[in-house]
Design an enzyme around this catalytic site. Structure first.
Site, PDB file in Angstrom:
ATOM      1  N   ARG A 184     -19.520 -36.732  16.688  1.00 48.67           N
ATOM      2  CA  ARG A 184     -20.910 -36.064  16.908  1.00 48.67           C
ATOM      3  C   ARG A 184     -21.527 -35.406  15.476  1.00 48.67           C
ATOM      4  O   ARG A 184     -22.788 -35.047  15.390  1.00 48.67           O
ATOM      5  CB  ARG A 184     -20.783 -34.748  17.920  1.00 48.67           C
ATOM      6  N   CYS A 185     -20.791 -35.491  14.376  1.00 48.81           N
ATOM      7  CA  CYS A 185     -21.362 -34.786  13.076  1.00 48.81           C
ATOM      8  C   CYS A 185     -21.820 -35.913  12.356  1.00 48.81           C
ATOM      9  O   CYS A 185     -21.334 -36.974  11.952  1.00 48.81           O
ATOM     10  CB  CYS A 185     -20.063 -34.269  12.476  1.00 48.81           C
ATOM     11  N   SER A 186     -22.853 -35.907  11.872  1.00 48.99           N
ATOM     12  CA  SER A 186     -23.793 -36.971  11.060  1.00 48.99           C
ATOM     13  C   SER A 186     -23.039 -36.950   9.687  1.00 48.99           C
ATOM     14  O   SER A 186     -22.768 -38.310   9.291  1.00 48.99           O
ATOM     15  CB  SER A 186     -25.409 -36.530  10.709  1.00 48.99           C
TER      16      SER A 186
ATOM     17  N   ARG B 258     -19.941 -39.085  10.362  1.00 45.57           N
ATOM     18  CA  ARG B 258     -20.370 -40.636  10.735  1.00 45.57           C
ATOM     19  C   ARG B 258     -20.969 -41.277   9.381  1.00 45.57           C
ATOM     20  O   ARG B 258     -20.406 -42.416   9.241  1.00 45.57           O
ATOM     21  CB  ARG B 258     -21.574 -40.701  11.631  1.00 45.57           C
TER      22      ARG B 258
END
Length: 116
Positions: A11-13, A16
């Protein structure tokens, strides 16, 4: 088995982007979604040692739980911080990349390239 591990939150850019950067470099890491499978106390200690930074650098200070649990107290010991991180894994900063060369917190993202 990969010699590169990423402690990842999908969920963390930033997390990712770190995973994408590793893959762009031809590295397929072992992905550990640490919110589902948190590291053990010993693993957290080993990771912190491998970064060369204080354990506190691995604590996510932007989480509400950080202040709610009084983790901003500079007198807390590493063991107390680890207890909080184990009880509330969202407090573990991310992404963390671990390789035989060491470990790096991917903030800024390019830091992970120091150990790959």
């Amino acid at each position: 088995m990969s010699t590169v591990t990423i402690y990842h939150n999908p969920r963390c850019s930033t997390s990712r982007n770190a995973l994408a950067l590793l893959r762009e470099k031809g590295i397929e890491p072992t992905v550990i979604e640490y919110l589902k499978t948190p590291p053990s106390r010993d693993e957290l200690k080993r990771i912190a040692n491998a970064t060369g930074e204080p354990l506190r650098a691995l604590v996510r200070t932007k989480q509400a739980e950080y202040t709610e649990q009084g983790l901003d107290d500079p007198a807390l010991t590493d063991d107390q911080l680890i207890d909080a991180m184990l009880a509330t894994p969202v407090l573990i900063n991310r992404p963390i990349v671990v390789t035989p060369k060491g470990a790096r917190l991917g903030r800024p993202l390019e830091r992970i390239l120091e150990v790959v």
